[in-house]
Design a protein around this motif. Structure first.
Motif, PDB file in Angstrom:
ATOM      1  N   THR A 115       0.821  -1.212   0.000  1.00 51.95           N
ATOM      2  CA  THR A 115       0.000   0.000   0.000  1.00 51.95           C
ATOM      3  C   THR A 115       0.857   1.266   0.000  1.00 51.95           C
ATOM      4  N   LEU A 116       2.160   1.119   0.186  1.00 56.22           N
ATOM      5  CA  LEU A 116       3.051   2.280   0.150  1.00 56.22           C
ATOM      6  C   LEU A 116       3.401   2.612  -1.292  1.00 56.22           C
ATOM      7  N   ARG A 117       3.382   3.875  -1.595  1.00 54.21           N
ATOM      8  CA  ARG A 117       3.684   4.301  -2.951  1.00 54.21           C
ATOM      9  C   ARG A 117       5.191   4.425  -3.137  1.00 54.21           C
ATOM     10  N   THR A 118       5.683   3.803  -4.178  1.00 54.80           N
ATOM     11  CA  THR A 118       7.090   3.941  -4.546  1.00 54.80           C
ATOM     12  C   THR A 118       7.140   4.844  -5.773  1.00 54.80           C
ATOM     13  N   GLY A 119       8.223   4.861  -6.496  1.00 49.99           N
ATOM     14  CA  GLY A 119       8.333   5.710  -7.676  1.00 49.99           C
ATOM     15  C   GLY A 119       7.345   5.328  -8.765  1.00 49.99           C
ATOM     16  N   LYS A 120       7.008   4.060  -8.843  1.00 55.07           N
ATOM     17  CA  LYS A 120       6.076   3.565  -9.853  1.00 55.07           C
ATOM     18  C   LYS A 120       4.744   3.262  -9.164  1.00 55.07           C
ATOM     19  N   VAL A 121       3.638   3.642  -9.803  1.00 51.22           N
ATOM     20  CA  VAL A 121       2.342   3.405  -9.161  1.00 51.22           C
ATOM     21  C   VAL A 121       2.029   1.916  -9.107  1.00 51.22           C
ATOM     22  N   ASN A 122       1.265   1.567  -8.101  1.00 50.31           N
ATOM     23  CA  ASN A 122       0.883   0.183  -7.874  1.00 50.31           C
ATOM     24  C   ASN A 122      -0.613   0.188  -7.549  1.00 50.31           C
TER      25      ASN A 122
ATOM     26  N   ALA B 235     -15.271   7.951  -3.503  1.00 54.25           N
ATOM     27  CA  ALA B 235     -14.551   7.037  -2.608  1.00 54.25           C
ATOM     28  C   ALA B 235     -13.047   7.285  -2.663  1.00 54.25           C
ATOM     29  N   ILE B 236     -12.532   7.564  -3.845  1.00 53.73           N
ATOM     30  CA  ILE B 236     -11.093   7.822  -3.983  1.00 53.73           C
ATOM     31  C   ILE B 236     -10.725   9.121  -3.272  1.00 53.73           C
ATOM     32  N   GLN B 237     -11.568  10.139  -3.416  1.00 52.47           N
ATOM     33  CA  GLN B 237     -11.298  11.396  -2.717  1.00 52.47           C
ATOM     34  C   GLN B 237     -11.364  11.194  -1.206  1.00 52.47           C
ATOM     35  N   ALA B 238     -12.320  10.410  -0.749  1.00 52.63           N
ATOM     36  CA  ALA B 238     -12.470  10.164   0.687  1.00 52.63           C
ATOM     37  C   ALA B 238     -11.304   9.344   1.239  1.00 52.63           C
ATOM     38  N   ALA B 239     -10.697   8.500   0.399  1.00 51.94           N
ATOM     39  CA  ALA B 239      -9.588   7.654   0.850  1.00 51.94           C
ATOM     40  C   ALA B 239      -8.316   8.461   1.085  1.00 51.94           C
ATOM     41  N   ASN B 240      -8.264   9.668   0.537  1.00 44.56           N
ATOM     42  CA  ASN B 240      -7.140  10.574   0.770  1.00 44.56           C
ATOM     43  C   ASN B 240      -5.799   9.925   0.417  1.00 44.56           C
ATOM     44  N   ILE B 241      -5.679   9.471  -0.817  1.00 47.97           N
ATOM     45  CA  ILE B 241      -4.434   8.827  -1.250  1.00 47.97           C
ATOM     46  C   ILE B 241      -3.489   9.802  -1.946  1.00 47.97           C
ATOM     47  N   GLY B 242      -3.868  11.056  -2.001  1.00 44.43           N
ATOM     48  CA  GLY B 242      -2.955  12.069  -2.517  1.00 44.43           C
ATOM     49  C   GLY B 242      -3.156  12.449  -3.971  1.00 44.43           C
ATOM     50  N   VAL B 243      -4.208  11.963  -4.605  1.00 43.50           N
ATOM     51  CA  VAL B 243      -4.499  12.351  -5.988  1.00 43.50           C
ATOM     52  C   VAL B 243      -5.999  12.580  -6.132  1.00 43.50           C
ATOM     53  N   ASN B 244      -6.333  13.384  -7.131  1.00 43.81           N
ATOM     54  CA  ASN B 244      -7.741  13.611  -7.436  1.00 43.81           C
ATOM     55  C   ASN B 244      -8.113  12.798  -8.667  1.00 43.81           C
ATOM     56  N   PRO B 245      -9.262  12.143  -8.618  1.00 42.08           N
ATOM     57  CA  PRO B 245      -9.683  11.342  -9.766  1.00 42.08           C
ATOM     58  C   PRO B 245     -10.155  12.226 -10.926  1.00 42.08           C
ATOM     59  N   ASN B 246      -9.846  11.802 -12.135  1.00 41.61           N
ATOM     60  CA  ASN B 246     -10.308  12.479 -13.347  1.00 41.61           C
ATOM     61  C   ASN B 246     -11.226  11.520 -14.087  1.00 41.61           C
ATOM     62  N   SER B 247     -12.444  11.968 -14.357  1.00 40.42           N
ATOM     63  CA  SER B 247     -13.418  11.104 -15.011  1.00 40.42           C
ATOM     64  C   SER B 247     -13.698  11.605 -16.418  1.00 40.42           C
TER      65      SER B 247
ATOM     66  N   ASP C 224      -6.222  -0.613  -2.412  1.00 43.49           N
ATOM     67  CA  ASP C 224      -6.812  -1.753  -1.699  1.00 43.49           C
ATOM     68  C   ASP C 224      -7.786  -1.342  -0.596  1.00 43.49           C
ATOM     69  N   ASN C 225      -7.526  -0.214   0.035  1.00 42.34           N
ATOM     70  CA  ASN C 225      -8.371   0.202   1.158  1.00 42.34           C
ATOM     71  C   ASN C 225      -9.520   1.118   0.741  1.00 42.34           C
TER      72      ASN C 225
ATOM     73  N   GLN D 257      10.596  10.126   2.037  1.00 36.32           N
ATOM     74  CA  GLN D 257      11.032   9.977   3.427  1.00 36.32           C
ATOM     75  C   GLN D 257       9.847   9.650   4.338  1.00 36.32           C
ATOM     76  N   GLU D 258       8.715  10.270   4.067  1.00 29.92           N
ATOM     77  CA  GLU D 258       7.511   9.996   4.863  1.00 29.92           C
ATOM     78  C   GLU D 258       7.075   8.539   4.680  1.00 29.92           C
ATOM     79  N   ASN D 259       7.122   8.060   3.453  1.00 29.97           N
ATOM     80  CA  ASN D 259       6.764   6.660   3.203  1.00 29.97           C
ATOM     81  C   ASN D 259       7.762   5.710   3.858  1.00 29.97           C
ATOM     82  N   ALA D 260       9.027   6.106   3.898  1.00 27.23           N
ATOM     83  CA  ALA D 260      10.033   5.279   4.576  1.00 27.23           C
ATOM     84  C   ALA D 260       9.713   5.197   6.072  1.00 27.23           C
ATOM     85  N   LYS D 261       9.244   6.303   6.645  1.00 30.09           N
ATOM     86  CA  LYS D 261       8.834   6.288   8.058  1.00 30.09           C
ATOM     87  C   LYS D 261       7.646   5.350   8.258  1.00 30.09           C
TER      88      LYS D 261
END
Length: 185
Positions: free
Chosen positions: A26-33, A81-93, A38-39, A111-115
């Motif tokens: 669930t952690l974002r790396t340089g490439k999207v996954n 749902a994506i906006q409510a999940a607060n994953i750091g991006v806004n959906p484009n429809s 999942d949540n 660094q935050e993801n590493a923490k």
């Protein structure tokens, strides 16, 4: 008797490591996954449903996720749902699908993801320590019930600690690898 306790402990430790690996996805790396979603729970006719059960979720390139709902009427609910999940991006429809464009990660985000990865590792270690406690309690119970001698109990507890140390080292390795992956630009 002790071997059964060791096997149960190893099984519990393996579950903790599997959970840690699942959490890492669930952690974002340089490439999207796609596991970053999942949540995300979508309101599907009044009941919260995982996103992957109402739509096809694919990565179209290294920075874009495309979500194609099975019912076009779900696009608005998916976006919400994506906006409510607060994953750091806004959906484009576009009326047919929902696209998520992920900007390149900044050093601070990495660094935050590493923490977060470290925190997940600590959570897994706590889980392993709980498994160790349960195993030690079982060994002590056998000694109390006179099923094993005091020496066997001590050896059993030492073996439980060795198993714990082994799995704790595995977690440390996994966390270091994930941190390196997250911090790599």
């Amino acid at each position: 008797m002790l071997n059964k306790i060791y096997d149960t402990q190893k099984e519990g430790c393996e579950k903790a490591i599997a959970s840690l690996k699942r959490d890492f996805t669930t952690l974002r790396t340089g490439k999207v996954n796609i596991n970053i979603l999942d949540n995300v729970m979508v309101d599907y006719y009044g009941s919260p449903t995982p996103l992957n059960q109402v739509a096809t979720v694919l990565t179209s390139d290294a920075s874009t996720i495309a979500i194609t709902p099975w019912e076009k009427s779900m696009i608005k609910a998916i976006s919400s749902a994506i906006q409510a999940a607060n994953i750091g991006v806004n959906p484009n429809s576009d009326g047919e699908s929902v696209k998520l464009f992920f900007p390149p990660m900044t050093v601070e985000q990495r660094q935050e993801n590493a923490k977060h990865a470290k925190a997940m590792g600590e959570k897994a270690k706590v889980s392993i320590r709980n498994v160790r406690k349960d195993a030690n309690d079982e060994v002590k119970k056998l000694e109390k019930d006179k099923a094993i001698t005091e020496d066997e109990s001590k050896k059993g507890q030492d073996e439980v600690q060795k198993i714990t140390d082994t799995y704790t080292a595995k977690i440390d390795t996994l966390v270091k690898e994930k941190e390196a992956e997250l911090l790599k630009i």
